[in-house]
Design a protein around this motif. Structure first.
Motif, PDB file in Angstrom:
ATOM      1  N   ALA A  61       0.844  -1.207   0.000  1.00  0.00           N
ATOM      2  CA  ALA A  61       0.000   0.000   0.000  1.00  0.00           C
ATOM      3  C   ALA A  61       0.876   1.253   0.000  1.00  0.00           C
ATOM      4  N   TRP A  62       0.346   2.292  -0.617  1.00  0.00           N
ATOM      5  CA  TRP A  62       1.070   3.565  -0.647  1.00  0.00           C
ATOM      6  C   TRP A  62       1.302   4.079   0.766  1.00  0.00           C
ATOM      7  N   PRO A  63       2.474   4.659   1.032  1.00  0.00           N
ATOM      8  CA  PRO A  63       2.684   5.317   2.321  1.00  0.00           C
ATOM      9  C   PRO A  63       1.935   6.646   2.363  1.00  0.00           C
ATOM     10  N   SER A  64       1.789   7.167   3.548  1.00  0.00           N
ATOM     11  CA  SER A  64       1.145   8.474   3.719  1.00  0.00           C
ATOM     12  C   SER A  64       2.023   9.361   4.608  1.00  0.00           C
ATOM     13  N   PRO A  65       2.374  10.551   4.137  1.00  0.00           N
ATOM     14  CA  PRO A  65       2.045  11.149   2.842  1.00  0.00           C
ATOM     15  C   PRO A  65       2.836  10.514   1.710  1.00  0.00           C
ATOM     16  N   LEU A  66       2.216  10.470   0.532  1.00  0.00           N
ATOM     17  CA  LEU A  66       2.780   9.721  -0.583  1.00  0.00           C
ATOM     18  C   LEU A  66       3.932  10.444  -1.270  1.00  0.00           C
ATOM     19  N   LEU A  67       3.724  11.702  -1.663  1.00  0.00           N
ATOM     20  CA  LEU A  67       4.679  12.366  -2.550  1.00  0.00           C
ATOM     21  C   LEU A  67       6.094  12.441  -1.975  1.00  0.00           C
ATOM     22  N   PRO A  68       6.279  12.789  -0.685  1.00  0.00           N
ATOM     23  CA  PRO A  68       7.660  12.834  -0.189  1.00  0.00           C
ATOM     24  C   PRO A  68       8.344  11.468  -0.193  1.00  0.00           C
ATOM     25  N   ALA A  69       7.562  10.392  -0.011  1.00  0.00           N
ATOM     26  CA  ALA A  69       8.145   9.053   0.082  1.00  0.00           C
ATOM     27  C   ALA A  69       8.325   8.388  -1.279  1.00  0.00           C
ATOM     28  N   LEU A  70       7.681   8.916  -2.318  1.00  0.00           N
ATOM     29  CA  LEU A  70       7.657   8.224  -3.605  1.00  0.00           C
ATOM     30  C   LEU A  70       9.037   8.045  -4.236  1.00  0.00           C
ATOM     31  N   PRO A  71       9.900   9.063  -4.290  1.00  0.00           N
ATOM     32  CA  PRO A  71      11.214   8.840  -4.919  1.00  0.00           C
ATOM     33  C   PRO A  71      11.997   7.706  -4.268  1.00  0.00           C
ATOM     34  N   GLY A  72      12.048   7.672  -2.938  1.00  0.00           N
ATOM     35  CA  GLY A  72      12.763   6.609  -2.256  1.00  0.00           C
ATOM     36  C   GLY A  72      12.136   5.248  -2.484  1.00  0.00           C
ATOM     37  N   LEU A  73      10.813   5.207  -2.525  1.00  0.00           N
ATOM     38  CA  LEU A  73      10.103   3.946  -2.754  1.00  0.00           C
ATOM     39  C   LEU A  73      10.430   3.386  -4.128  1.00  0.00           C
TER      40      LEU A  73
END
Length: 425
Positions: A61-73
């Motif tokens: 599942a997407w983390p929250s908040p999504l946008l800051p975590a997305l590059p690392g993910l």
């Protein structure tokens, strides 16, 4: 490894698969095959739960908040057979646009379903190209206000089950109680539900969180007419009267010539009218306004919310902010509406304006007007002088009451332009 400029996705193109409320049964075989091939799937809990056991990928599942975590993910999964689930059309206010920006379109394989807007228009018989669409997912609801004109059809992409009620309240509070409101839930799925009514009489409790709100806009007689065109009535603004009047405001915005996605620096915000009307011309326009007085910054904030552009960036004293480098990016246009005689202000602004950028300055005093003439001599551009008269009662008759004359200088900075020798005194 981190995403950003120069980052290249090492794995196969990522399938970004649109999923409707009908889940797996509504997917084409192409999308189903792509899901079966994934080793890891990213999506919301709701989306992941719609997939059958034959999709064997590890579900995250997407983390929250999504946008800051997305590059690392993404960096952690680089090189894997990764797949992403989205709602409907991934490129319609969806994760697809973010991934394309981070990784480049060549790293993606987007497989869309009909968007919620397409499904809503299909149910309502509306022409999609003629409909305004406003997303309030992670965005303030007052962004809806500039779209509210008589006869307009608007779709609001809801954040949650409470959005329809908040939309109705906004309509009532701004003179649009007669508007027809339709809430469409779980579009395309087995639990699809549609309810309609007028904003003035709306009594529906919150329903399903997966919904879209359709508004056929109708206004109450006598309400103040506010469109996206510059020159809103002066009565639309609250504050202490520090306001560029509507006629001059329209002429000033015409000289500034806002384009979609452009950024304005408004120096000497006052009531915020120039920045506000710049942003109202298009949903993607942005503005930074500089105002030294706390109480005026408060009135700019209030006016921006009331007129549907609450995301205006409100700053303090211009020279201090610009010199400190706290204002990100470069402006496409600058308006000097106050502080023209402040030493160094013009030089700071001119140095931050890129080649091709526009600068417009308005003066109402002889001292400020002299500066505009000097700057025009050094940098070119056009000088104009406006005199506006308004008809006002005089006993049983009408007379013409003059407003203060305004001198305006407008100039486009050439790419090779340097600061001239003219300095403020």
């Amino acid at each position: 490894m981190s995403t950003g400029p120069g980052f290249r996705w090492a794995g196969p193109p990522i399938p970004v698969i649109g999923l409707g409320a009908d889940g797996w049964p509504g997917l084409a075989e192409t999308s189903r095959a792509a899901l079966r091939e994934c080793a890891v799937l990213l999506g919301s809990d709701r989306q992941l739960a719609l997939l059958p056991d034959e999709v064997t990928a590890h579900r995250q599942a997407w983390p929250s908040p999504l946008l800051p975590a997305l590059p690392g993910l993404l960096a952690e999964r680089d090189g894997t057979r990764l797949g992403v689930l989205a709602s409907g059309d991934p490129m319609f206010y969806g994760i697809g646009t973010t991934l394309a920006r981070l990784l480049g379109p060549e790293s993606l394989r987007v497989l869309p379903q009909p968007s919620s807007a397409s499904l809503a228009c299909a149910r309502l018989g509306w022409s999609l190209p003629e409909v305004s669409i406003v997303s309030v997912v992670g965005r303030p609801l007052p962004r809806l206000l500039p779209e509210l004109t008589e006869g307009r059809r608007v779709l609001v992409l809801s954040a949650d089950a409470g959005t329809p009620g908040r939309v109705v309240e906004l309509l009532r509070d701004n003179g649009f109680g007669p508007s027809q409101v339709t809430v469409l839930e779980q579009l395309g799925g087995p639990a699809e539900r549609v309810v309609s009514g007028t904003a003035a009489d709306w009594r529906e409790p919150p329903g399903d969180p997966l919904n879209i709100v359709a508004v056929a806009v109708a206004g109450q007689p006598g309400r103040l007419r506010l469109t996206r065109l510059p020159g809103l009535p002066d009565a639309a603004y609250g504050g202490d009267g520090q306001l560029t009047k509507s006629e001059i405001r329209a002429l000033t915005l015409a000289a500034l010539a806002p384009g979609p996605g452009e950024t304005l620096w408004d120096i000497g915000g006052g009531s915020g009218s120039i920045a506000i009307e710049w942003c109202r011309t298009h949903p993607f326009c942005r503005a930074v306004t500089f105002e030294t007085l706390d109480r005026r910054r408060d009135q700019i904030s209030g006016n921006a919310r009331a007129l549907g552009v609450p995301e205006i960036d409100i700053r303090g004293e211009a020279i201090a902010e610009i010199t400190a480098g706290t204002v990100p990016g470069s402006p496409d246009a600058i308006f000097l509406g106050g502080g023209l005689t402040t030493p160094g202000l013009f030089d700071r602004c001119w140095s931050r304006l890129p080649g091709g950028g526009r600068l417009v300055a308005n003066a109402v005093t002889a001292e400020s007007e002299a500066l505009l003439v000097s700057w025009a001599g050094a940098h070119g551009g056009t000088l104009r002088r406006f005199q506006v008269y308004r008809g006002e009662p005089l006993g049983r008759f009408t007379t013409w009451r003059p407003q203060l004359p305004v001198t305006q200088w407008s100039v486009v900075k050439t790419p090779s332009a340097q600061l001239g020798d003219v300095r403020e005194t």
